[in-house]
Design an enzyme around this catalytic site. Structure first.
Site, PDB file in Angstrom:
ATOM      1  N   GLU A 165      20.792  -8.863 -50.834  1.00  0.00           N
ATOM      2  CA  GLU A 165      20.644  -7.539 -51.407  1.00  0.00           C
ATOM      3  C   GLU A 165      19.347  -6.833 -50.953  1.00  0.00           C
ATOM      4  O   GLU A 165      18.067  -7.357 -51.921  1.00  0.00           O
ATOM      5  CB  GLU A 165      20.843  -7.592 -52.947  1.00  0.00           C
ATOM      6  CG  GLU A 165      21.989  -8.098 -53.237  1.00  0.00           C
ATOM      7  CD  GLU A 165      22.358  -7.723 -54.847  1.00  0.00           C
ATOM      8  OE1 GLU A 165      23.397  -7.242 -54.720  1.00  0.00           O
ATOM      9  OE2 GLU A 165      21.719  -8.079 -55.644  1.00  0.00           O
ATOM     10  N   GLY A 171      20.756   0.107 -56.607  1.00  0.00           N
ATOM     11  CA  GLY A 171      20.850   1.120 -57.823  1.00  0.00           C
ATOM     12  C   GLY A 171      20.126   2.244 -57.218  1.00  0.00           C
ATOM     13  O   GLY A 171      19.583   3.215 -58.170  1.00  0.00           O
ATOM     14  N   SER A 211      24.016  -0.633 -53.753  1.00  0.00           N
ATOM     15  CA  SER A 211      24.524   0.601 -53.499  1.00  0.00           C
ATOM     16  C   SER A 211      25.962   0.816 -52.838  1.00  0.00           C
ATOM     17  O   SER A 211      26.272   1.573 -52.086  1.00  0.00           O
ATOM     18  CB  SER A 211      23.511   1.912 -53.028  1.00  0.00           C
ATOM     19  OG  SER A 211      22.596   2.006 -53.817  1.00  0.00           O
TER      20      SER A 211
HETATM   21  P1  PGA Z   1      24.170  -1.473 -57.348  1.00  0.00           P
HETATM   22  O1  PGA Z   1      23.649  -2.824 -57.737  1.00  0.00           O
HETATM   23  O2  PGA Z   1      25.463  -1.719 -56.796  1.00  0.00           O
HETATM   24  O3  PGA Z   1      24.116  -0.668 -58.512  1.00  0.00           O
HETATM   25  O4  PGA Z   1      23.117  -0.897 -56.354  1.00  0.00           O
HETATM   26  C1  PGA Z   1      23.809  -4.029 -56.924  1.00  0.00           C
HETATM   27  C2  PGA Z   1      23.241  -5.214 -57.570  1.00  0.00           C
HETATM   28  O5  PGA Z   1      22.234  -5.282 -58.124  1.00  0.00           O
HETATM   29  O6  PGA Z   1      23.901  -6.457 -57.484  1.00  0.00           O
END
Ligand code: PGA
Length: 257
Positions: A165, A171, A211
């Site tokens: 990630e 986010g 995301s």
């Molecule tokens: P997101 O979060 O899909 O809202 O970007 C992913 C995560 O933090 O595991």
């Protein structure tokens, strides 16, 4: 072939009523040929466990502490997670690392504890934007892998899922391109091969997170070394989460054909 794994990280969202409504919708989705995991906040684990019992949806927690019990105010132990019905647990999420002081060492201690108590850990790693722009990505990923896997035996390694990630993609609505994801996933698999040998490297699943949504999931999941997704925001909507699950199955079927 690695079975795709799609996990929803609900973070600090949803009251009990909202959580139950979402789970009821998720139970109606087709979850064949894909491992589906949802990670509600601690407050909803017990009642969500009752709702998903006997279904194909696996329950996970978003964090744990490494001690089985004791005077650790505010913490939740692996014993408690197993007791409440969790099979999975997220460890080392970047929000834990950046906002709550999680280190490679604490990630390792949590990983050891989760494995000891029979949980299936989802271990998160990933670089910040400054690290990517400073060409530090592989260095950071290597450090996080070495830290997390310290003292972990191959037999235990087989129960782990990794989640790549990139912090800058979480986010933000700015996902890594499929090529950027694949490049790091391939690097991680190479590292696993050196550390554990090719058998574990070939079988350990590596999720992409950051995301992921209904529109971009297919192109990410079609990458050779992307075996699933860890989904934040889009996991709070049953239709988006269902589309991502479907994209995972279709992408992997395509890869075999
Ligand atoms: P997101 O979060 O899909 O809202 O970007 C992913 C995560 O933090 O595991």
């Amino acid at each position: 072939m690695r079975k795709p794994i799609i996990a929803g990280n609900w973070k600090m969202h949803l009251t009990l009523a909202e959580a139950h409504a979402l789970v009821r919708q998720l139970l109606g989705l087709d979850a064949k040929s894909v491992d589906v995991v949802i990670c509600p906040p601690f407050t909803a684990l017990s009642s969500v466990a009752a709702l998903v019992k006997g279904s194909r949806i696996g329950l996970g927690a978003q964090d744990l502490f490494w001690e089985p019990q004791g005077a650790f105010t505010g913490e939740v132990s692996p014993v408690m997670l197993v007791d409440v019905g969790c099979r999975y647990v997220i460890i080392g999420h970047s929000e834990r690392r950046t906002l709550f002081g999680e280190t490679d060492e604490s990630v390792n201690r949590k990983l050891v504890a989760a494995l000891k108590h029979g949980l299936l850990p989802i271990v998160c790693i990933g670089e910040t934007l400054a690290q990517r722009e400073g060409h530090q990505t592989f260095h950071v990923i290597t450090r996080q892998l070495e830290g997390a896997f310290t003292g972990i035996a191959e037999a235990d390694g087989a129960r782990i899922t990794l989640a790549y990630e990139p912090v800058w993609a979480i986010g933000t609505g700015r996902n890594a391109t499929p090529e950027q994801a694949q490049e790091v996933h391939a690097f991680i698999r190479q590292w696993l091969g050196k550390r554990f040998g090719s058998s574990l490297a070939d079988s350990l699943r590596i999720q992409y997170g950051g995301s992921v949504n209904a529109a971009n999931a297919a192109s990410l999941l079609q990458q050779l070394d992307v075996d699933g997704a860890l989904v934040g925001g889009a996991s709070l909507k049953a239709d988006a989460f269902g589309t991502i699950m479907k994209a995972a199955v279709e992408a992997k079927v395509k890869a075999v054909v």
